[in-house]
Design an enzyme around this catalytic site. Structure first.
Site, PDB file in Angstrom:
ATOM      1  CB  CYS A   1      -0.969  -0.011   1.177  1.00  0.00           C
ATOM      2  SG  CYS A   1      -0.212  -0.322   2.784  1.00  0.00           S
ATOM      3  CG  ASN A   2       3.470   2.154   3.135  1.00  0.00           C
ATOM      4  OD1 ASN A   2       2.495   2.829   3.454  1.00  0.00           O
ATOM      5  ND2 ASN A   2       4.090   1.347   3.987  1.00  0.00           N
TER       6      ASN A   2
END
Lengths: 342, 342, 342, 342
Positions: free
Chosen positions: B149-150
């Protein structure tokens, strides 16, 4: 068929919530948005979370041509709403989200809101918007009065019990916990993050909250005699969510049975298994209301819990549900969004 | 046509988010849900916010008959995923949400994840799941590897800039702020409410976060030479939302222009007007990513911001977007839910 | 001996924080509290958390007899402060918490604050209040200018490094995360709980934040040549706490050594072991500042972290520390309160 | 004179809170800290907010030489506490913060805690630690049993009213809102930030919470006949703070008068003016308890509110207050810290 929708007061939280819900509604199109002080601005600048939508620019109410509009949501402040609605064209279906048309009795209105009503004709015509209990009247109504968000929560817990005569009508205590978005987007010191986060307190304690007007009206009508409950709301360090904890006298299993039966066919009201109770975080962002019943260790006493999202089921979701009915659309259309957790 | 869907690892947050999204997807039906330690339980007992849905009971993976399943989402923990996917039937389309198939180079995998890969054949086959940049490969893929997600957030800010050659590749600093749900539902002291609320701190500081493996792989591939960025994530007292603040050297207006052009046709990527920057709260619960560019007072330097919801666009929303492509469904189906604010 | 203290602007957060700290200070007595718009009210009605204290009623400034007062804290809004301080009796020691006397150069003041200074004489006299670096001047000062809370945090991380010449002065990037109480108790839409909780965003991005005036002034003075840093603050969903993440070029171990040495004798600055980094929640409510240094994976780069409580060490605690020095009281008196966690 | 203090179970929140308070206590010195699983670690590594203090390393209990210790705080888990205390040297004064010695009747203990007590001799000796009501017994006690934090809050609201006979003893409903730190630092899914923030729910609903054992014991003793209240606690998205909302039948003004009189001389109990009610955020981090009384709109009914910080007045602050009495120290020493707001 697509119905043309206007939203008055689109710069507040209930206005934005209406837009959010209608965004994925297949049979509605927003053709006008008003916001007096922000007229001329785009909705994206007022609510950046709606940036991806193709929406009309915010205008003043008198710039809207209502000839083309099928239904109008009024998300205006209390008192403003009645003055505006009085002047709207008569062909227009209206769902009002303010407090202005909730009380049927002009005297009750004057008592709780501190002055005479300015649109008595419309007040007489308005249907109380608690969908599950006024469904047929709403279907044919021209003007529907959205309920108070606290009032809705308490009524979901109590109406079937009062109707069924299974609780003591003189011993009802409603301790309510409400998220801060219910207070709107107004600039008040006590709504600042620094004042609210990481703490909690009661407000309007002792029976002074205006939603008591709705409780008194509705519960007395069901019971056929005056019913006055105790009601103390508390402000929570959270944006959305109302939890009603209702202390009643009656047989807990019977109370559960009555609620389970009353809501068995309702698409948005979930009665939990006996002994379980709900959390606001499990209805967040949705039109669902979760209800639970627990027996107290003291015989003959029970606790009824109800949880809903004040902006959705407590306000804009309810309004859309009513609008669906008024426009002949399937009631659940656009409203089956699952809650957002965590 | 309705496609039959299985979700493995349905008792975690990304599993629940998949269910939430598929709940209103018109062309998918969930036919199996697995959760090893919670097998036998209902989804409603594990995630009460999904109570209104008619869902299959949680089972163990080996209880699932995959013959009937069209596509399987794997929301299992890292390492478990590769062991499971290796054994799944070959006809099955798979979207993996773990880290197991993100890195193409077995050595890179071993370096960042501390050991050899157990499913080299599938690793070779997997397509990297950043939809906007691997759309065609994903359409025809059997196995798609969901991104970190990062890693997704940083790439949305940087990929077009690296491709266009408008920033200094040796001077990229990514300061990232991440909500806590990205860490999953695991029982760790540092994820307790009492440890996290009302404060913030960095983690994996100094270039040790595993998502750097993805940045290195992707940015170097685009640039055609090794690119190493600085990346320091910070844990925020909030459940959802990633904000990437990227410090770059280059001409700000040009940077904005490149991003605006790159994403002009993308349904989920919103590039804000030059000088504006996003907030995580305006993408919450949605599949949208908001990007902004600001010029620094020091000439030749710019700040690029990207915001998305780690559970939606950063994980389960991305997975569904990819599944749509793999199944020949319109890419945005089920994903146009507006953000939930406030 | 007990010193008599007045606090002007006692109805804001920094005013309340001063009262909180002085409440257990053995050598100070509060004899006057002003709050223009709330004059006539008790402090308990404005700040119920101070209810247990025996405090003077809030008055207007011109109702205060300063003859008896030894030291006056000014917690007034920017601009108001200079007009008030200009007129205060000359015998009075003053610690100003506003921005009005932080910049020594009238032109710099005009540039950052948008107009000419109204008290040039006092501006010339004021000593910059970063205690650890101006200790001797503060001891003998009549007027001390409290620093910006962000400015303090950044300076704790950077001053010793600039002085020691161990970092590249042209490549300093300060990414800062600030709690909301730093914005004060003012009624602004973007400070509402519903707008702030569960999200984060940058503000004053790109080098427009006024605290850059302080950074420029101080860092250039230390370096003996102009130093301009990049500085982007972010607003966090928390009430207290500043975390500075400073990206520098230099040898990490040497950077740590310089900081550890610089602060070895300081009672309030804690340098963590090399490789560790701080959290704001571990300094909350206290006058401590925690500093950490981490080496980046890219050689020659390091990340310096500093955390403090903006209302205490960043503002009112700093002010009290300075007041102690000005009154000849042991510097740490009343300030050794341990942080409040969780 | 400095008293030598040991704290057993120093790695939990109540242990850390004791250290925080004793840090500025002028007559106590911490000479030993135990934490079984973290023995060998420094307190700074377990609780970085205490980093500035010069504290003994954490050890196992049997490594402590109690010969030199004057008073020992036991902040151990329930059940562990009784096994440990049974074996401690007899000269040692002990303040226990667990639930083990709160109930005087072994049968009541067995009923609420699910098994026989393992230290009946010490149970018989223990004095109940609600300072304001057991002050003289505590002064001469060897073993004091700290109260439950919820139990303390409810008792502050109700004890004087039961003693004065001004409320109906069969109609007491206590709706309580509790912060999450009261549940300790244990690894439970329902204590994760992602599970708790932005929502609220009841727990131990219906009269199953163990603190009811204390309420039953104490209220019945005061009344001289069995008193059973209804008690439903709710978990709040905040770390510290208990708010008790108590619904009673009685004359509100008289109720206020009784409470005001009962606590007139108490240093830590603040009774607000009639009609006002407290907020948890105004007692945070302090040893104060704020009490308010509001009349309900229904005659003969009142609502009593009490707010305190569960870790301070509800636990470690109370423990220190008791320790002061046991050691002949002025009762308020080290406890006059003002609440931390915002």
């Amino acid at each position: 068929m697509t119905h043309k929708i206007a939203i008055l007061g689109a710069s507040g939280y209930t206005g934005a919530e209406l837009v959010r819900l209608i965004a994925t509604h297949p049979e509605m199109e927003i053709v006008a948005l008003s916001a007096d002080r922000k007229a001329g601005q785009s909705m994206a600048s007022v609510f950046p979370h709606l940036r991806h939508l193709d929406l009309p620019t915010l205008v003043k109410i008198d710039e809207i041509d209502f000839a083309d509009v099928d239904l109008c949501f009024c998300a205006l402040p209390h008192a403003t709403s009645q003055a505006v609605i009085r002047e709207l064209p008569k062909h227009l279906k209206i769902v009002d989200l303010s407090a202005d048309f909730r009380l049927r009795d002009p005297e009750a209105y004057a008592k709780w809101y501190g002055g005479p009503h300015a649109a008595l004709e419309q007040q007489a015509e308005a249907v109380y918007g608690l969908t599950e209990f006024y469904r047929e009247e709403i279907r044919s109504a021209r003007l529907v009065a959205g309920t108070g968000c606290n009032a809705a929560t308490g009524q979901y817990a109590l109406r079937p019990l009062i109707a069924a005569g299974v609780i003591d009508l003189d011993e009802i205590i409603l301790d309510l916990k409400a998220g801060v978005s219910g207070a709107g987007r107004s600039l008040k010191e006590n709504l600042l993050h620094a004042e609210l986060s990481e703490g909690y307190h009661a407000y309007a304690a002792g029976g002074t909250h205006r939603h008591l007007g709705e409780f008194d009206q509705e519960f007395s009508a069901i019971a056929g005699r005056p019913v006055k409950i105790q009601f103390t709301p508390h402000l929570m360090p959270a944006n959305r969510g109302i939890l009603a904890t209702v202390y009643v006298k009656g047989e807990a299993a019977r109370i559960h049975e009555v609620l389970a039966q009353a809501y068995a066919q309702e698409p948005f009201i979930e009665v939990l298994p006996f002994g379980e109770h709900p959390s606001t975080r499990h209805v967040r962002g949705s039109n669902f209301c979760h209800i639970g019943v627990v027996a107290d260790r003291i015989e003959g006493r029970a606790i009824v819990f109800a949880a809903l999202d004040n902006l959705t089921k407590g306000s804009s979701g309810q309004a859309l549900q009513n609008a669906n009915l008024m426009l002949g659309i399937e009631e659940t259309t656009g409203l089956m969004l699952a809650p957002v957790f965590p």
